[in-house]
Design a protein around this motif. Structure first.
Motif, PDB file in Angstrom:
ATOM      1  N   ALA A  73     -20.744 -55.699  76.448  1.00 52.24           N
ATOM      2  CA  ALA A  73     -19.836 -54.865  75.461  1.00 52.24           C
ATOM      3  C   ALA A  73     -18.303 -55.448  75.817  1.00 52.24           C
ATOM      4  O   ALA A  73     -17.801 -54.795  76.912  1.00 52.24           O
ATOM      5  CB  ALA A  73     -20.181 -53.579  75.339  1.00 52.24           C
ATOM      6  N   VAL A 108     -23.971 -45.378  73.313  1.00 50.59           N
ATOM      7  CA  VAL A 108     -24.390 -45.817  72.143  1.00 50.59           C
ATOM      8  C   VAL A 108     -25.883 -45.822  71.997  1.00 50.59           C
ATOM      9  O   VAL A 108     -26.831 -46.421  72.758  1.00 50.59           O
ATOM     10  CB  VAL A 108     -23.898 -47.524  72.211  1.00 50.59           C
ATOM     11  CG1 VAL A 108     -24.194 -48.132  70.710  1.00 50.59           C
ATOM     12  CG2 VAL A 108     -22.525 -47.617  72.254  1.00 50.59           C
ATOM     13  N   GLN A 109     -26.369 -45.194  71.122  1.00 52.41           N
ATOM     14  CA  GLN A 109     -27.800 -45.008  70.560  1.00 52.41           C
ATOM     15  C   GLN A 109     -27.991 -46.143  69.655  1.00 52.41           C
ATOM     16  O   GLN A 109     -27.479 -46.464  68.830  1.00 52.41           O
ATOM     17  CB  GLN A 109     -27.943 -43.863  69.705  1.00 52.41           C
ATOM     18  CG  GLN A 109     -27.764 -42.421  70.615  1.00 52.41           C
ATOM     19  CD  GLN A 109     -28.939 -42.214  71.805  1.00 52.41           C
ATOM     20  OE1 GLN A 109     -28.400 -41.834  72.867  1.00 52.41           O
ATOM     21  NE2 GLN A 109     -30.018 -42.512  71.606  1.00 52.41           N
ATOM     22  N   ILE A 110     -29.165 -46.866  69.900  1.00 52.73           N
ATOM     23  CA  ILE A 110     -29.468 -48.184  69.313  1.00 52.73           C
ATOM     24  C   ILE A 110     -30.815 -48.018  68.856  1.00 52.73           C
ATOM     25  O   ILE A 110     -31.669 -47.691  69.742  1.00 52.73           O
ATOM     26  CB  ILE A 110     -29.318 -49.350  70.073  1.00 52.73           C
ATOM     27  CG1 ILE A 110     -27.688 -49.515  70.261  1.00 52.73           C
ATOM     28  CG2 ILE A 110     -29.646 -50.681  69.282  1.00 52.73           C
ATOM     29  CD1 ILE A 110     -27.225 -50.766  71.022  1.00 52.73           C
ATOM     30  N   HIS A 167     -24.972 -46.859  78.075  1.00 49.81           N
ATOM     31  CA  HIS A 167     -23.856 -46.229  78.820  1.00 49.81           C
ATOM     32  C   HIS A 167     -22.592 -47.383  79.049  1.00 49.81           C
ATOM     33  O   HIS A 167     -22.946 -48.048  79.656  1.00 49.81           O
ATOM     34  CB  HIS A 167     -24.252 -45.347  79.992  1.00 49.81           C
ATOM     35  CG  HIS A 167     -25.157 -44.264  79.576  1.00 49.81           C
ATOM     36  ND1 HIS A 167     -25.067 -42.859  79.629  1.00 49.81           N
ATOM     37  CD2 HIS A 167     -26.573 -44.306  79.414  1.00 49.81           C
ATOM     38  CE1 HIS A 167     -25.954 -42.423  79.253  1.00 49.81           C
ATOM     39  NE2 HIS A 167     -27.028 -43.308  79.058  1.00 49.81           N
ATOM     40  N   ALA A 227     -18.516 -44.555  76.418  1.00 53.92           N
ATOM     41  CA  ALA A 227     -19.205 -44.194  75.231  1.00 53.92           C
ATOM     42  C   ALA A 227     -20.719 -44.264  75.553  1.00 53.92           C
ATOM     43  O   ALA A 227     -21.160 -44.930  76.601  1.00 53.92           O
ATOM     44  CB  ALA A 227     -18.633 -45.388  73.989  1.00 53.92           C
ATOM     45  N   ILE A 232     -27.118 -48.130  64.681  1.00 55.49           N
ATOM     46  CA  ILE A 232     -26.190 -48.294  66.115  1.00 55.49           C
ATOM     47  C   ILE A 232     -25.160 -46.806  65.986  1.00 55.49           C
ATOM     48  O   ILE A 232     -24.565 -46.958  64.869  1.00 55.49           O
ATOM     49  CB  ILE A 232     -25.427 -49.587  65.890  1.00 55.49           C
ATOM     50  CG1 ILE A 232     -26.426 -50.732  66.229  1.00 55.49           C
ATOM     51  CG2 ILE A 232     -24.462 -49.533  67.284  1.00 55.49           C
ATOM     52  CD1 ILE A 232     -25.845 -52.003  66.175  1.00 55.49           C
ATOM     53  N   GLU A 233     -25.239 -46.234  66.782  1.00 57.63           N
ATOM     54  CA  GLU A 233     -24.625 -44.812  66.960  1.00 57.63           C
ATOM     55  C   GLU A 233     -23.638 -44.529  67.934  1.00 57.63           C
ATOM     56  O   GLU A 233     -24.216 -44.122  69.030  1.00 57.63           O
ATOM     57  CB  GLU A 233     -25.439 -43.669  66.442  1.00 57.63           C
ATOM     58  CG  GLU A 233     -24.658 -42.454  66.038  1.00 57.63           C
ATOM     59  CD  GLU A 233     -25.889 -41.281  65.819  1.00 57.63           C
ATOM     60  OE1 GLU A 233     -26.184 -40.597  66.324  1.00 57.63           O
ATOM     61  OE2 GLU A 233     -26.090 -41.238  64.577  1.00 57.63           O
ATOM     62  N   PRO A 234     -22.371 -44.977  67.900  1.00 59.61           N
ATOM     63  CA  PRO A 234     -21.752 -44.775  69.310  1.00 59.61           C
ATOM     64  C   PRO A 234     -21.153 -43.244  69.272  1.00 59.61           C
ATOM     65  O   PRO A 234     -20.618 -42.562  68.188  1.00 59.61           O
ATOM     66  CB  PRO A 234     -20.661 -45.682  69.149  1.00 59.61           C
ATOM     67  CG  PRO A 234     -20.518 -46.044  67.784  1.00 59.61           C
ATOM     68  CD  PRO A 234     -21.831 -45.707  66.848  1.00 59.61           C
ATOM     69  N   THR A 235     -21.189 -42.599  70.413  1.00 61.28           N
ATOM     70  CA  THR A 235     -20.322 -41.403  70.710  1.00 61.28           C
ATOM     71  C   THR A 235     -19.464 -41.461  72.106  1.00 61.28           C
ATOM     72  O   THR A 235     -19.974 -42.180  72.873  1.00 61.28           O
ATOM     73  CB  THR A 235     -21.342 -40.175  70.885  1.00 61.28           C
ATOM     74  OG1 THR A 235     -22.410 -40.367  71.850  1.00 61.28           O
ATOM     75  CG2 THR A 235     -22.199 -40.197  69.533  1.00 61.28           C
ATOM     76  N   GLN A 236     -18.326 -40.566  71.905  1.00 56.98           N
ATOM     77  CA  GLN A 236     -17.487 -40.833  73.069  1.00 56.98           C
ATOM     78  C   GLN A 236     -17.868 -40.118  74.141  1.00 56.98           C
ATOM     79  O   GLN A 236     -18.950 -39.325  74.142  1.00 56.98           O
ATOM     80  CB  GLN A 236     -16.092 -39.984  72.665  1.00 56.98           C
ATOM     81  CG  GLN A 236     -15.109 -41.087  72.161  1.00 56.98           C
ATOM     82  CD  GLN A 236     -13.750 -40.394  72.125  1.00 56.98           C
ATOM     83  OE1 GLN A 236     -13.546 -39.073  71.601  1.00 56.98           O
ATOM     84  NE2 GLN A 236     -12.789 -41.059  72.384  1.00 56.98           N
TER      85      GLN A 236
END
Length: 115
Positions: free
Chosen positions: A79, A43-45, A112, A41, A28-32
């Motif tokens: 979320a 979020v790549q999952i 997203h 954000a 799980i990789e979140p980016t702003q």
């Protein structure tokens, strides 16, 4: 179709004796994401499909079922504190594991979020 296949075996950390097949949340990789002036954000999952079929077909089938169930279905994902605006299944693949008996399919998802 997903529930018929795995019932409630969609887990973050599987118990040692969990029955196959099952899904597990992977990376799980979140980016702003605030390019439009609002905080959010992407979020790549990685969603893992664990199976013990005779070949990788069951793992690929599990990936396809999950993709069909969640692609472009933002209402299915929650979320707290955010509005889920998009869920995209980007790709998936499957391969045999080192034990030679089990298979792992991995879906790449982008979720997203807006505040």
């Amino acid at each position: 179709a997903v529930a018929a296949l795995v019932a409630d075996r969609i887990v973050d950390e599987p118990e040692q004796d969990i029955a196959l097949p099952y899904y597990r949340l992977g990376l799980i990789e979140p980016t702003q994401d605030d390019t439009d002036g609002t905080q959010g954000a992407i979020v790549q999952i990685g969603l893992e499909a664990h199976s013990r079929g005779g070949n990788r077909i069951e793992a690929l089938r599990m990936c396809g079922l999950a993709a069909a169930a969640i692609h472009r279905q933002p209402d299915l994902v929650t979320a707290p504190g955010f509005t889920v605006t998009e869920v995209e299944v980007q790709t998936w693949a499957a391969d045999r594991q080192a034990d030679g008996k089990t298979y792992l399919g991995v879906l790449a998802l982008a979720i997203h979020l807006d505040t």
